[in-house]
Design a protein around this motif. Structure first.
Motif, PDB file in Angstrom:
ATOM      1  N   ARG A  88      42.681  40.157  35.969  1.00 10.46           N
ATOM      2  CA  ARG A  88      44.030  39.889  35.514  1.00 10.46           C
ATOM      3  C   ARG A  88      44.630  41.179  35.014  1.00 10.46           C
ATOM      4  O   ARG A  88      44.126  41.804  34.109  1.00 10.46           O
ATOM      5  CB  ARG A  88      44.051  38.783  34.471  1.00 10.46           C
ATOM      6  CG  ARG A  88      43.084  38.950  33.334  1.00 10.46           C
ATOM      7  CD  ARG A  88      43.213  37.737  32.432  1.00 10.46           C
ATOM      8  NE  ARG A  88      42.840  38.043  31.097  1.00 10.46           N
ATOM      9  CZ  ARG A  88      41.658  37.714  30.566  1.00 10.46           C
ATOM     10  NH1 ARG A  88      40.752  37.080  31.251  1.00 10.46           N
ATOM     11  NH2 ARG A  88      41.398  38.027  29.323  1.00 10.46           N
ATOM     12  N   HIS A 102      38.919  46.771  27.769  1.00  8.08           N
ATOM     13  CA  HIS A 102      40.296  46.285  27.845  1.00  8.08           C
ATOM     14  C   HIS A 102      41.070  47.162  28.829  1.00  8.08           C
ATOM     15  O   HIS A 102      40.471  47.662  29.778  1.00  8.08           O
ATOM     16  CB  HIS A 102      40.937  46.174  26.455  1.00  8.08           C
ATOM     17  CG  HIS A 102      42.233  45.443  26.505  1.00  8.08           C
ATOM     18  ND1 HIS A 102      42.327  44.138  26.930  1.00  8.08           N
ATOM     19  CD2 HIS A 102      43.509  45.840  26.243  1.00  8.08           C
ATOM     20  CE1 HIS A 102      43.600  43.758  26.913  1.00  8.08           C
ATOM     21  NE2 HIS A 102      44.340  44.767  26.504  1.00  8.08           N
ATOM     22  N   ASP A 157      42.070  40.607  22.799  1.00 10.50           N
ATOM     23  CA  ASP A 157      41.448  40.564  24.136  1.00 10.50           C
ATOM     24  C   ASP A 157      40.626  41.823  24.388  1.00 10.50           C
ATOM     25  O   ASP A 157      41.152  42.803  24.874  1.00 10.50           O
ATOM     26  CB  ASP A 157      42.563  40.421  25.172  1.00 10.50           C
ATOM     27  CG  ASP A 157      42.044  40.298  26.579  1.00 10.50           C
ATOM     28  OD1 ASP A 157      40.835  40.169  26.777  1.00 10.50           O
ATOM     29  OD2 ASP A 157      42.882  40.355  27.506  1.00 10.50           O
ATOM     30  N   GLU A 181      35.245  43.297  32.445  1.00 11.25           N
ATOM     31  CA  GLU A 181      35.781  41.930  32.626  1.00 11.25           C
ATOM     32  C   GLU A 181      37.197  41.995  33.174  1.00 11.25           C
ATOM     33  O   GLU A 181      37.574  41.227  34.058  1.00 11.25           O
ATOM     34  CB  GLU A 181      35.772  41.188  31.282  1.00 11.25           C
ATOM     35  CG  GLU A 181      36.144  39.706  31.394  1.00 11.25           C
ATOM     36  CD  GLU A 181      37.630  39.408  31.258  1.00 11.25           C
ATOM     37  OE1 GLU A 181      38.010  38.245  31.434  1.00 11.25           O
ATOM     38  OE2 GLU A 181      38.425  40.343  30.998  1.00 11.25           O
ATOM     39  N   GLU A 182      37.956  42.952  32.649  1.00  5.04           N
ATOM     40  CA  GLU A 182      39.364  43.052  33.054  1.00  5.04           C
ATOM     41  C   GLU A 182      39.528  43.499  34.503  1.00  5.04           C
ATOM     42  O   GLU A 182      40.610  43.422  35.057  1.00  5.04           O
ATOM     43  CB  GLU A 182      40.118  44.021  32.128  1.00  5.04           C
ATOM     44  CG  GLU A 182      40.084  43.651  30.646  1.00  5.04           C
ATOM     45  CD  GLU A 182      40.958  42.460  30.301  1.00  5.04           C
ATOM     46  OE1 GLU A 182      41.540  41.856  31.224  1.00  5.04           O
ATOM     47  OE2 GLU A 182      41.044  42.129  29.103  1.00  5.04           O
ATOM     48  N   TYR A 201      49.802  39.431  24.905  1.00  4.04           N
ATOM     49  CA  TYR A 201      48.683  39.474  25.861  1.00  4.04           C
ATOM     50  C   TYR A 201      48.904  40.572  26.902  1.00  4.04           C
ATOM     51  O   TYR A 201      49.976  40.666  27.494  1.00  4.04           O
ATOM     52  CB  TYR A 201      48.577  38.106  26.548  1.00  4.04           C
ATOM     53  CG  TYR A 201      47.659  38.040  27.736  1.00  4.04           C
ATOM     54  CD1 TYR A 201      46.293  38.233  27.592  1.00  4.04           C
ATOM     55  CD2 TYR A 201      48.159  37.774  29.006  1.00  4.04           C
ATOM     56  CE1 TYR A 201      45.450  38.159  28.688  1.00  4.04           C
ATOM     57  CE2 TYR A 201      47.322  37.689  30.103  1.00  4.04           C
ATOM     58  CZ  TYR A 201      45.966  37.887  29.938  1.00  4.04           C
ATOM     59  OH  TYR A 201      45.138  37.815  31.035  1.00  4.04           O
ATOM     60  N   HIS A 202      47.923  41.420  27.082  1.00  9.05           N
ATOM     61  CA  HIS A 202      47.988  42.519  28.043  1.00  9.05           C
ATOM     62  C   HIS A 202      49.270  43.329  27.896  1.00  9.05           C
ATOM     63  O   HIS A 202      49.997  43.563  28.863  1.00  9.05           O
ATOM     64  CB  HIS A 202      47.818  42.004  29.477  1.00  9.05           C
ATOM     65  CG  HIS A 202      46.381  41.720  29.797  1.00  9.05           C
ATOM     66  ND1 HIS A 202      45.867  41.792  31.075  1.00  9.05           N
ATOM     67  CD2 HIS A 202      45.348  41.383  29.012  1.00  9.05           C
ATOM     68  CE1 HIS A 202      44.569  41.486  31.047  1.00  9.05           C
ATOM     69  NE2 HIS A 202      44.233  41.241  29.797  1.00  9.05           N
TER      70      HIS A 202
HETATM   71 ZN   LIG Z   1      42.273  40.534  29.188  1.00 10.03          ZN
END
Ligand SMILES: [Zn+2]
Length: 512
Positions: free
Chosen positions: A233, A307, A325, A357-358, A466-467
């Motif tokens: 994402r 991140h 996050d 993960e990102e 978020y982000h």
């Molecule tokens: Zn994230």
């Protein structure tokens, strides 16, 4: 957060399993989970000095070393390679190469990423002539086999809660829609000229697209979940869904409009792709169980330390700190580990921080394929992602309703723990297959769940920061984070001390 207005509380009847599991008493060590520790750790891990912890950069390495050092100080035993906390893996990165790529329009060279930015990862060669198609809405203009030039029409995407700023999303989605329409009309390539919003976002589009896409070779899932494949994402910044034959898509500065609107100019586009490996790392430690038999089974606490790094600036801030996050769960795991060392359980507790993960759940895909303990010995995976924001009394637990639920017994344990800790009203919408964000599929429990390890995902959901670079430690609700931490802790404690480990549900099958 737009979904707040449509919260539906999830009333789940506690079954017989829950009644039985409540015999596992709350341990006194839970009191060692302190708000002040979470705050101190999060200001360190998500401070500007960590530069956003982007996978494949030294910044992720710095954060990983910091995390491993905390685990060592707390007293965990290392479970990585050669007596360390580190399990290394390579990401395969594919991006458009600046070397060997070139764009010329009307005989004039356009420098890649500064004068003109590819807006997809499509490589290839196109030699042709331009046709100006206005803003693309006049479908009678024949663009077949030509290089179509259009002016950007950003979409009005202020409503959808997702990655990046609303301006960025509006521009990206405008590019995607316009280039998609022109490709379907037969354009060989598409050049989209920025409007005023597009011009503000030009550098952002170029920066994110130039990162390319990431995969992990030899990971657990051959088929990455839809929408996450390779990029993660916000990872690749691409996101343009194109038909296989789609040609290059280029994003041009507003100032180039005067030249580009002239029809019949010669265009030469040569875009080359390059692939190479870049390292990332999982950090893994253990607190051994006290029971001579059950210690060979593990409750797994899961987070991700990476991140989004240093990206485009919003209000002068270019460091995407990722406090919620996923600094939030990362420091929660430190607090849980401290309590666990003080009072170990019968089963062992495995703490895993997944790298990258990102970039598309790459660390968890890797570890699920190369686990440091057998998957069959994992009694449960308790993954958290973003657990420190939004309304103080609500949270989400994902993996608790079909088709995402893979262990009703584990769900009962988590609900029991919630009743004894956070007492959150659970928002069940985010766990539904119909949820527009597909939230269940967007964190590190998924590769384990797919391999039939009982798995849950704790979250306090998306928010407007978020982000973006605004996801900073001073925006965290530390009292809530403390309650979320205790909830994850007690769920794990029940799993780790229950007579029977939670069974997997028969016929578990995710919808994608
Ligand atoms: Zn994230």
């Amino acid at each position: 957060m737009r979904f707040r207005s449509v919260l539906i509380s999830c009333v789940v009847t506690l079954g017989a399993e829950a009644q039985a599991q409540s015999v596992v008493p709350t341990p006194s060590a839970m009191q060692t989970i302190r708000e002040q520790d979470l705050r101190t750790d999060l200001f360190a891990m998500a401070g500007d000095a960590m530069r956003g912890r982007e996978a494949g950069t030294l910044d992720e390495m710095r954060a990983s070393i910091w995390t491993a050092e905390q685990l060592r100080k707390i007293g965990l035993a290392p479970m990585g390679e050669e007596g360390t906390f580190f399990q290394w893996f390579n990401m395969r990165r594919t991006r458009l190469s600046t070397t060997g790529s070139s764009v010329r329009i009307g005989g004039k060279p356009f420098a890649l990423w500064t004068d003109i930015a590819p807006a997809s990862n499509t490589a290839g060669d196109v030699v042709g002539t331009t046709v100006f198609a206005g803003d693309g809405s006049d479908s009678t203009i024949d663009v077949r086999g030509r290089v179509a030039v259009v002016t950007l029409r950003p979409t009005s995407q202020g409503t959808r809660t997702t990655t990046n700023t609303p301006e960025y999303r509006a521009v990206r989605q405008g590019i995607t829609m316009q280039s998609g329409a022109l490709t379907r009309r037969g354009a060989a390539a598409v050049i989209i000229v920025a409007d005023s919003i597009g011009e503000m976002m030009f550098e952002a589009v170029a920066k994110l697209q130039s990162r390319g896409a990431y995969t992990v070779i030899g990971g657990a899932n051959r088929f990455a979940p839809a929408g996450r494949g390779g990029g993660g994402r916000g990872g690749r910044g691409g996101g343009a869904t194109q038909a296989p034959q789609a040609g290059p898509i280029l994003f041009a500065h507003r100032s180039a409009l005067e030249q580009l609107r002239q029809d019949g100019q010669g265009v030469e586009i040569h875009l080359r792709s390059e692939s190479f490996d870049a390292p990332s790392v999982n950090i893994i430690g253990v607190v051994r169980g006290t029971d001579p038999v059950l210690r060979n089974e593990y409750v797994v606490f899961s987070s991700h330390q990476d991140h989004d790094g240093v990206r485009y600036a919003v209000a002068g801030d270019s460091i995407w700190n990722g406090a919620d996050d996923n600094g939030s769960t990362s420091v929660a795991l430190l607090a849980i580990a401290r309590a666990w060392v003080k009072q170990p359980s019968k089963r062992s507790a495995l703490f895993i921080y997944h790298g990258a993960e990102e970039r598309g759940l790459l660390g968890s895909l890797w570890h699920a394929a190369h686990p440091v303990v057998p998957l069959a010995s994992m009694a449960a995976v308790l993954n958290g992602d973003m657990i420190g924001r939004n309304h103080p009394d609500t949270a989400s637990l994902l993996g608790i309703q079909p088709p995402h639920r893979n262990s009703a017994a584990l769900v009962a344990m988590a609900l029991d723990a919630n009743n004894r800790t956070g007492k959150f009203v659970l928002d069940s919408l985010w766990d539904r297959p119909t949820h527009t964000e597909g939230w269940y599929f967007r964190s590190d429990h998924v590769p384990y769940a797919r391999l039939n390890v009982p798995a849950l995902f704790f979250s306090t959901n998306l928010h407007d920061d978020y982000h973006t670079p605004r996801d900073n430690p001073d925006r965290i609700d530390y009292a809530k984070l403390t309650r979320m931490t205790k909830w994850m802790y007690l769920t794990g404690w029940i799993v780790a001390n229950a007579k029977e480990r939670p069974a997997i549900d028969a016929g578990f099958q995710l919808e994608r």
